[in-house]
Design an enzyme around this catalytic site. Structure first.
Site, PDB file in Angstrom:
ATOM      1  N   ASP A 168      -5.966  39.022  -6.326  1.00 32.96           N
ATOM      2  CA  ASP A 168      -7.251  39.409  -6.815  1.00 32.96           C
ATOM      3  C   ASP A 168      -8.152  39.067  -6.049  1.00 32.96           C
ATOM      4  O   ASP A 168      -7.998  38.029  -5.377  1.00 32.96           O
ATOM      5  CB  ASP A 168      -7.008  38.708  -8.151  1.00 32.96           C
ATOM      6  CG  ASP A 168      -8.077  39.156  -9.081  1.00 32.96           C
ATOM      7  OD1 ASP A 168      -7.980  39.657 -10.296  1.00 32.96           O
ATOM      8  OD2 ASP A 168      -9.428  39.238  -8.787  1.00 32.96           O
ATOM      9  N   ARG A 226      -6.284  51.486 -14.758  1.00 34.50           N
ATOM     10  CA  ARG A 226      -7.163  52.758 -14.474  1.00 34.50           C
ATOM     11  C   ARG A 226      -6.549  53.534 -13.394  1.00 34.50           C
ATOM     12  O   ARG A 226      -6.099  52.884 -12.445  1.00 34.50           O
ATOM     13  CB  ARG A 226      -8.704  52.276 -14.146  1.00 34.50           C
ATOM     14  CG  ARG A 226      -9.432  51.884 -15.377  1.00 34.50           C
ATOM     15  CD  ARG A 226      -9.681  52.675 -16.456  1.00 34.50           C
ATOM     16  NE  ARG A 226     -10.419  52.535 -17.436  1.00 34.50           N
ATOM     17  CZ  ARG A 226      -9.692  52.056 -18.862  1.00 34.50           C
ATOM     18  NH1 ARG A 226      -8.419  52.005 -18.764  1.00 34.50           N
ATOM     19  NH2 ARG A 226     -10.443  51.709 -19.943  1.00 34.50           N
ATOM     20  N   GLU A 255      -7.211  63.191 -17.868  1.00 35.90           N
ATOM     21  CA  GLU A 255      -6.418  62.876 -19.043  1.00 35.90           C
ATOM     22  C   GLU A 255      -7.133  64.051 -19.982  1.00 35.90           C
ATOM     23  O   GLU A 255      -7.973  63.633 -20.758  1.00 35.90           O
ATOM     24  CB  GLU A 255      -6.222  61.510 -19.744  1.00 35.90           C
ATOM     25  CG  GLU A 255      -5.815  60.553 -18.741  1.00 35.90           C
ATOM     26  CD  GLU A 255      -6.005  58.927 -19.407  1.00 35.90           C
ATOM     27  OE1 GLU A 255      -6.598  58.947 -20.446  1.00 35.90           O
ATOM     28  OE2 GLU A 255      -5.708  58.248 -18.608  1.00 35.90           O
ATOM     29  N   HIS A 276      -2.129  57.181 -22.587  1.00 35.43           N
ATOM     30  CA  HIS A 276      -2.999  55.894 -22.822  1.00 35.43           C
ATOM     31  C   HIS A 276      -2.987  55.406 -24.237  1.00 35.43           C
ATOM     32  O   HIS A 276      -3.626  55.225 -24.779  1.00 35.43           O
ATOM     33  CB  HIS A 276      -4.381  56.547 -22.711  1.00 35.43           C
ATOM     34  CG  HIS A 276      -5.441  55.621 -22.135  1.00 35.43           C
ATOM     35  ND1 HIS A 276      -6.357  55.881 -21.097  1.00 35.43           N
ATOM     36  CD2 HIS A 276      -5.540  54.236 -22.531  1.00 35.43           C
ATOM     37  CE1 HIS A 276      -7.165  54.993 -20.785  1.00 35.43           C
ATOM     38  NE2 HIS A 276      -6.736  53.773 -21.468  1.00 35.43           N
TER      39      HIS A 276
HETATM   40  P1  NAD Z   1      -9.898  41.108 -16.580  1.00 35.02           P
HETATM   41  O1  NAD Z   1     -11.323  41.543 -16.579  1.00 35.02           O
HETATM   42  O2  NAD Z   1      -9.473  40.075 -17.402  1.00 35.02           O
HETATM   43  O3  NAD Z   1      -8.982  41.308 -15.209  1.00 35.02           O
HETATM   44  C1  NAD Z   1      -9.104  42.228 -14.236  1.00 35.02           C
HETATM   45  C2  NAD Z   1      -9.005  41.624 -13.069  1.00 35.02           C
HETATM   46  O4  NAD Z   1      -9.033  42.716 -12.120  1.00 35.02           O
HETATM   47  C3  NAD Z   1     -10.063  40.609 -12.432  1.00 35.02           C
HETATM   48  O5  NAD Z   1      -9.316  39.296 -12.536  1.00 35.02           O
HETATM   49  C4  NAD Z   1     -10.632  41.307 -11.552  1.00 35.02           C
HETATM   50  O6  NAD Z   1     -11.091  40.404 -10.406  1.00 35.02           O
HETATM   51  C5  NAD Z   1      -9.398  42.164 -11.018  1.00 35.02           C
HETATM   52  N1  NAD Z   1      -9.797  43.022  -9.995  1.00 35.02           N
HETATM   53  C6  NAD Z   1     -10.984  43.849  -9.809  1.00 35.02           C
HETATM   54  N2  NAD Z   1     -11.083  44.645  -8.737  1.00 35.02           N
HETATM   55  C7  NAD Z   1      -9.681  44.322  -8.185  1.00 35.02           C
HETATM   56  C8  NAD Z   1      -9.159  44.850  -6.925  1.00 35.02           C
HETATM   57  N3  NAD Z   1      -9.919  45.643  -6.011  1.00 35.02           N
HETATM   58  N4  NAD Z   1      -8.052  44.517  -6.333  1.00 35.02           N
HETATM   59  C9  NAD Z   1      -7.457  43.421  -7.354  1.00 35.02           C
HETATM   60  N5  NAD Z   1      -7.740  43.052  -8.288  1.00 35.02           N
HETATM   61  C10 NAD Z   1      -9.075  43.448  -8.745  1.00 35.02           C
HETATM   62  O7  NAD Z   1      -9.464  42.677 -17.483  1.00 35.02           O
HETATM   63  P2  NAD Z   1      -8.177  42.886 -18.328  1.00 35.02           P
HETATM   64  O8  NAD Z   1      -8.551  42.427 -19.808  1.00 35.02           O
HETATM   65  O9  NAD Z   1      -6.916  42.068 -17.650  1.00 35.02           O
HETATM   66  O10 NAD Z   1      -7.732  44.340 -18.056  1.00 35.02           O
HETATM   67  C11 NAD Z   1      -7.357  45.000 -16.989  1.00 35.02           C
HETATM   68  C12 NAD Z   1      -7.345  46.352 -17.169  1.00 35.02           C
HETATM   69  O11 NAD Z   1      -6.462  47.097 -17.985  1.00 35.02           O
HETATM   70  C13 NAD Z   1      -8.648  46.971 -17.429  1.00 35.02           C
HETATM   71  O12 NAD Z   1      -8.827  48.031 -16.293  1.00 35.02           O
HETATM   72  C14 NAD Z   1      -8.838  47.693 -18.493  1.00 35.02           C
HETATM   73  O13 NAD Z   1      -9.516  48.642 -18.842  1.00 35.02           O
HETATM   74  C15 NAD Z   1      -7.304  48.032 -18.727  1.00 35.02           C
HETATM   75  N6  NAD Z   1      -6.772  48.281 -20.107  1.00 35.02           N
HETATM   76  C16 NAD Z   1      -6.103  49.201 -20.555  1.00 35.02           C
HETATM   77  C17 NAD Z   1      -5.515  49.596 -22.001  1.00 35.02           C
HETATM   78  C18 NAD Z   1      -4.872  50.897 -21.798  1.00 35.02           C
HETATM   79  O14 NAD Z   1      -4.953  51.400 -23.298  1.00 35.02           O
HETATM   80  N7  NAD Z   1      -3.964  51.173 -21.092  1.00 35.02           N
HETATM   81  C19 NAD Z   1      -5.981  48.541 -22.748  1.00 35.02           C
HETATM   82  C20 NAD Z   1      -6.368  47.423 -22.494  1.00 35.02           C
HETATM   83  C21 NAD Z   1      -7.017  47.366 -20.960  1.00 35.02           C
END
Ligand code: NAD
Length: 300
Positions: A168, A226, A255, A276
């Site tokens: 991260d 994503r 999607e 999703h």
């Molecule tokens: P969060 O903000 O708590 O954690 C995300 C982490 O990603 C952060 O620590 C950030 O520093 C890190 N990050 C950003 N850019 C990066 C990179 N280039 N390389 C490595 N790390 C990087 O978010 P979260 O609550 O843990 O959610 C994570 C992801 O899950 C989000 O994209 C969210 O949209 C997605 N999500 C998807 C669903 C789904 O339906 N599939 C549901 C909920 C969340």
């Protein structure tokens, strides 16, 4: 002040119940772009999930808009820069679906390691051929993005007795059972990669050809964050030639898919995509609805 709220995607009833004392609510869960552009000017608050895109054009037409609420986690369907420029507040529901995403991720890891998908499709056709897989125990799980969900995945995946590494770029805390590594080390060492990064609308791909070329032979890749974390055009060759033994993803570049590389990828047996579903549990939807409504009320 009694404001007007437009809800553009399907939400749990509790969101409407919580907002209706303070707002006039119009619920249009299937609204299309043209109608949205036409009516957005009447509203103070717009609530979306991931389907509806709050573009620059929508914001420009939203002359009264004060709050854009995303009933969920990522805000990459919203032009956040333009909204900020226009002094429109953005609220969302961080952490509200972590448990649901963790559970689906663990399921996807097992699907990737074992021939569950092919096996089930085969038995539907009365074909009971045995198919092999690998155990997760002893393998290295590389977590790309060690935020709320990434951390919770490491905690939950301890049950598989794996080794954990994570990358991260932000200064996040790592428990003692997770080794902090560089992106290159994560690519070179992981048997399974779980992608859990946040992305903005305009974030560049994280995994392009130079990073992908370091992948271990037979790696399993899970993406519940994503799709744009990976450059899909660069990635196609790696799933096609089997360097990636399984790509199990809850997200896709479009999607539904429209590009040739996406359509080609969907046909591959080692590519298993869900529509999703990460936050699609009763529990997560309720938490999302409550947190989103509370945040709208707080910011109003
Ligand atoms: P969060 O903000 O708590 O954690 C995300 C982490 O990603 C952060 O620590 C950030 O520093 C890190 N990050 C950003 N850019 C990066 C990179 N280039 N390389 C490595 N790390 C990087 O978010 P979260 O609550 O843990 O959610 C994570 C992801 O899950 C989000 O994209 C969210 O949209 C997605 N999500 C998807 C669903 C789904 O339906 N599939 C549901 C909920 C969340």
């Amino acid at each position: 002040m009694y404001g007007k709220v437009l809800i553009c995607d399907p939400v749990d009833d509790i969101l409407i119940k919580k907002l209706k004392d303070s707002f006039e609510i119009v619920y249009k869960p299937e609204i299309q772009k043209d109608e949205l552009l036409k009516i957005i000017g009447d509203y103070d608050v717009v609530v979306v999930r991931s389907r509806t895109k709050i573009t620059r054009e929508v914001i420009s037409n939203g002359k009264k808009l004060k709050i854009i609420a995303r009933a969920g986690i990522g805000v990459d369907n919203i032009d956040t820069d333009y909204a900020e420029e226009k002094n429109i507040k953005i609220v969302y529901a961080p952490g509200s679906s972590t448990e649901s995403v963790v559970e689906i991720t663990l399921a996807m890891m097992v699907i990737g390691a074992r021939s569950l998908y092919r096996g089930i499709v085969n038995t539907k056709n009365n074909n009971f051929t045995k198919l092999k897989g690998i155990e997760l125990e002893g393998k290295t799980l590389g977590i790309l993005g060690f935020g709320r969900i990434g951390k919770a995945i490491a905690e939950a995946a301890m049950t598989f007795k794996m080794k954990f590494i994570a990358y991260d770029p932000m200064p996040v805390e790592y428990p003692d059972y997770v080794k902090k590594v560089s992106l290159d080390e994560l690519m070179l060492q992981s048997d399974v990669i779980s992608i859990n990064v946040t992305m903005r609308k305009d974030s560049p791909y994280i995994l392009n050809e130079p990073e992908l070329s370091k992948l271990k032979e037979g790696v399993i890749i899970i993406n519940t964050s994503r799709a744009r974390a990976i450059n899909g055009k660069d990635f196609l060759k790696y799933v096609k030639n089997g360097r990636v033994s399984a790509f199990v993803s809850d997200v896709f570049w479009h999607e539904p898919a429209i590009e040739d590389y996406e359509l080609e990828m969907l046909k591959l047996d080692n590519v298993m995509i869900t529509p999703h579903l990460g936050a699609q549990t009763k529990e997560a939807q309720k938490r999302i609805a409550i947190m989103t409504a509370d945040n709208v009320i707080k910011e109003w």
